[in-house]
Design an enzyme around this catalytic site. Structure first.
Site: not given
Ligand code: 13P
Ligand code: G3H
Ligand code: ZN
Length: 311
Positions: A82, A134, A181, A213-214, A216, A256-257, A259
């Site tokens: 990731d 991306e 986040g 992404h992002g 959650s 992607n999940i 948070s």
């Molecule tokens: P969230 O912070 O919304 O869970 O997104 C996670 C993510 O995009 C990891 O790449």
């Molecule tokens: O996009 C980021 C993911 O939530 C991963 O978070 O870099 O703190 O492991 P991290």
């Molecule tokens: Zn991400």
């Protein structure tokens, strides 16, 4: 079953109008909670590892834990890097057994993003590994890098064809208003995603898998539990589930999940200590944490992603 790439998963997901869950993993209990849920729902899975997770848990430990999950579940599982931010990091994961990597060049100029992504694609494809690129920049925190809302930018649909054809990527993450986040929208702000951009991208790249992404939902029940038992998370707002379901029915094949997993785990641990303040056995608080992750992932697979029964 050995680890698989994302290729076949995305082809089926695109045609079937559902998305694959890409869950971030950092330790054994998280991997167990996610994979037990997927096994019970017979769902394909992407387990993804950030640079921070790799630093925290160690590459070999994570690989071996995921190998254990393969043996226990016999599911199609893709092990994905990731937010890889350099060729060297992607190479290290490819050489070390990952079946998919993300090269995130979204902080670079368009031309530099293309050059970096192409270099990773060439190395990965020679070794049978798939690559996610991306375009556009999400707000929020990734690997301790905080992108402010002002520095975030939506994906420009007019750039996606050129980016995909010049780099050869297998999937593309786009920015349509999600962010990393737990604080995705300002207090009082109505959550909104730019489905018009997603539609434009879909028209420019028919049949091509798109990544969110992002994504959650920052499930309010977990935030309430955390705050009830000593936490302080006011105004944590995520992406509504109906919007994610809509995206999954469109070109979005990977959601992607991270948070939500963190919130599920933290809520269970806080609740445990409120009820058993003298406890000091990690198994006693990690067990409900793992169970909460499992319940959350089952909910996502069935009610949000629609990939249950698709393994
Ligand atoms: P969230 O912070 O919304 O869970 O997104 C996670 C993510 O995009 C990891 O790449
Ligand atoms: O996009 C980021 C993911 O939530 C991963 O978070 O870099 O703190 O492991 P991290
Ligand atoms: Zn991400």
């Amino acid at each position: 079953m050995p680890l698989v790439t994302s290729k076949e998963m995305f082809e089926k997901a695109y045609k079937g109008g559902y998305a694959i869950g890409a869950f971030n993993v950092n330790n054994m209990e998280i991997i167990q909670g996610i994979t037990e849920a997927a096994k019970e729902e017979n769902a394909p899975l992407i387990l993804q590892v950030s640079a921070g997770a790799r630093k925290y848990a160690n590459h070999t430990y994570l690989i071996k834990l995921v190998e254990a999950a393969l043996i226990e579940t016999d599911l199609p599982i893709c092990l994905h890097l990731d937010h890889g931010d350099s060729f060297e990091l992607c190479k290290s994961c490819i050489d070390g057994g990952f079946t998919s990597v993300m090269i995130d060049g979204s902080h670079h100029s368009f031309e530099d993003n293309i050059a970096l992504t192409k270099k990773v694609v060439e190395y990965a494809h020679e070794r049978g590994v798939t690559v996610e690129g991306e375009l556009g920049r999400l707000a929020g925190i990734e690997d301790a890098v905080n992108v402010s809302a002002e520095d975030a930018s939506y994906t420009r649909p007019e750039e996606v064809e050129e980016f995909v054809s010049r780099t050869g990527v297998d999937s593309l993450a786009i920015a349509i208003g999600t962010s990393h986040g737990a604080y995705k929208f300002k207090p009082g702000q109505k959550p909104q995603l730019r489905f018009d951009i997603l539609e434009e991208v879909e028209k420019k790249l028919p049949g091509f898998p798109i990544v969110l992404h992002g994504a959650s939902s920052v499930i309010p029940e977990y935030v309430e539990t955390i705050n009830k038992f000593g936490g302080k998370m006011p105004d944590a707002i995520g992406i509504p589930e109906d919007m994610l379901r809509k995206a999954a029915s469109m070109a979005v094949c990977k959601i992607n999940i991270d948070s939500d997993l963190r919130l599920a785990m933290t809520a269970a641990i806080r609740e445990h200590f409120a009820e058993a303040p003298s406890d000091f056995d990690p198994r006693q608080y990690l067990k409900p944490a793992r169970a909460n992750i499992k319940a959350l992932v089952k909910h996502k697979l069935v009610n949000v992603l629609g990939c249950n029964g698709k393994a």
